[in-house]
Design a protein around this motif. Sequence first.
Motif, PDB file in Angstrom:
ATOM      1  N   VAL A  49       4.741 -14.458  -0.670  1.00  0.00           N
ATOM      2  CA  VAL A  49       4.123 -13.272  -1.271  1.00  0.00           C
ATOM      3  C   VAL A  49       5.211 -12.215  -1.460  1.00  0.00           C
ATOM      4  N   VAL A  50       6.074 -12.082  -0.479  1.00  0.00           N
ATOM      5  CA  VAL A  50       7.153 -11.100  -0.536  1.00  0.00           C
ATOM      6  C   VAL A  50       8.155 -11.472  -1.637  1.00  0.00           C
ATOM      7  N   THR A  53       6.547 -10.878  -5.104  1.00  0.00           N
ATOM      8  CA  THR A  53       6.438  -9.429  -5.291  1.00  0.00           C
ATOM      9  C   THR A  53       7.807  -8.821  -5.589  1.00  0.00           C
ATOM     10  N   THR A 159      -2.230 -12.614  -4.246  1.00  0.00           N
ATOM     11  CA  THR A 159      -1.839 -11.530  -3.350  1.00  0.00           C
ATOM     12  C   THR A 159      -0.622 -10.775  -3.892  1.00  0.00           C
ATOM     13  N   ALA A 160       0.365 -11.516  -4.415  1.00  0.00           N
ATOM     14  CA  ALA A 160       1.555 -10.884  -4.987  1.00  0.00           C
ATOM     15  C   ALA A 160       1.196 -10.039  -6.206  1.00  0.00           C
ATOM     16  N   ILE A 162      -1.618  -8.353  -6.689  1.00  0.00           N
ATOM     17  CA  ILE A 162      -2.203  -7.104  -6.179  1.00  0.00           C
ATOM     18  C   ILE A 162      -1.114  -6.215  -5.582  1.00  0.00           C
ATOM     19  N   LEU A 163      -0.263  -6.795  -4.751  1.00  0.00           N
ATOM     20  CA  LEU A 163       0.777  -6.030  -4.069  1.00  0.00           C
ATOM     21  C   LEU A 163       1.799  -5.457  -5.047  1.00  0.00           C
ATOM     22  N   SER A 164       2.226  -6.257  -6.007  1.00  0.00           N
ATOM     23  CA  SER A 164       3.238  -5.770  -6.950  1.00  0.00           C
ATOM     24  C   SER A 164       2.676  -4.661  -7.846  1.00  0.00           C
ATOM     25  N   ARG A 165       1.415  -4.792  -8.254  1.00  0.00           N
ATOM     26  CA  ARG A 165       0.800  -3.717  -9.043  1.00  0.00           C
ATOM     27  C   ARG A 165       0.802  -2.411  -8.255  1.00  0.00           C
ATOM     28  N   HIS A 166       0.472  -2.506  -6.977  1.00  0.00           N
ATOM     29  CA  HIS A 166       0.451  -1.314  -6.125  1.00  0.00           C
ATOM     30  C   HIS A 166       1.857  -0.726  -5.971  1.00  0.00           C
ATOM     31  N   LEU A 167       2.834  -1.571  -5.675  1.00  0.00           N
ATOM     32  CA  LEU A 167       4.198  -1.073  -5.477  1.00  0.00           C
ATOM     33  C   LEU A 167       4.772  -0.478  -6.763  1.00  0.00           C
TER      34      LEU A 167
END
Length: 174
Positions: A49-50, A53, A159-160, A162-167
């Motif tokens: 995921v990291v 992202t 998950t990536a 969602i996380l990348s959109r947020h970051l």
Amino acid sequence: MNISSSHNALRKQIFLGLLIAIATGIGFIENMMPLPIAMPGARLGLSNVVIVTTMVVFGRRDAIAVALTKSLVLMLVTGAVTSFFYSFAGALLSSVVMALAFERLPRVSLIGISLLGSAFHNVGQVATAMFMVHNVGLINYLPALLLLGIFTGIFVGHTANILSRHLLSLHIVR
């Protein structure tokens, strides 16, 4: 180099260091988690995921660097030198394939990118195992790993995403 670009470069390096630490921590915890199925060496690959992202937020070069550094740091933390070869080969092959797909196939979703990464991570690990133990019969292990990788690849990609959109919305790097 002006102060603003120097500040952004430092900010990026700090954030990449944090991503390496997070990926290593997830990998360390994952190494301790037993899977409900008997597949030696099989892991869920949640630390990817990291990596995915990182590819979206910082680019392919940084994602490959994070993936390979995570494998190296995990070996240093766990002392599992033999596992390092499998991990590093899988990380190298999967991150390069994901980077190429991300760059050259813009219509492929992060789930698709993650599925490619999962598949090629398994291919890299099985190829390394075949080379290290001189047993081509280990190729028979690949279908089971690829099947497991479908489920985790979908989870990692989602998950990536969602996380990348947020970051990206936080404007970490300007």
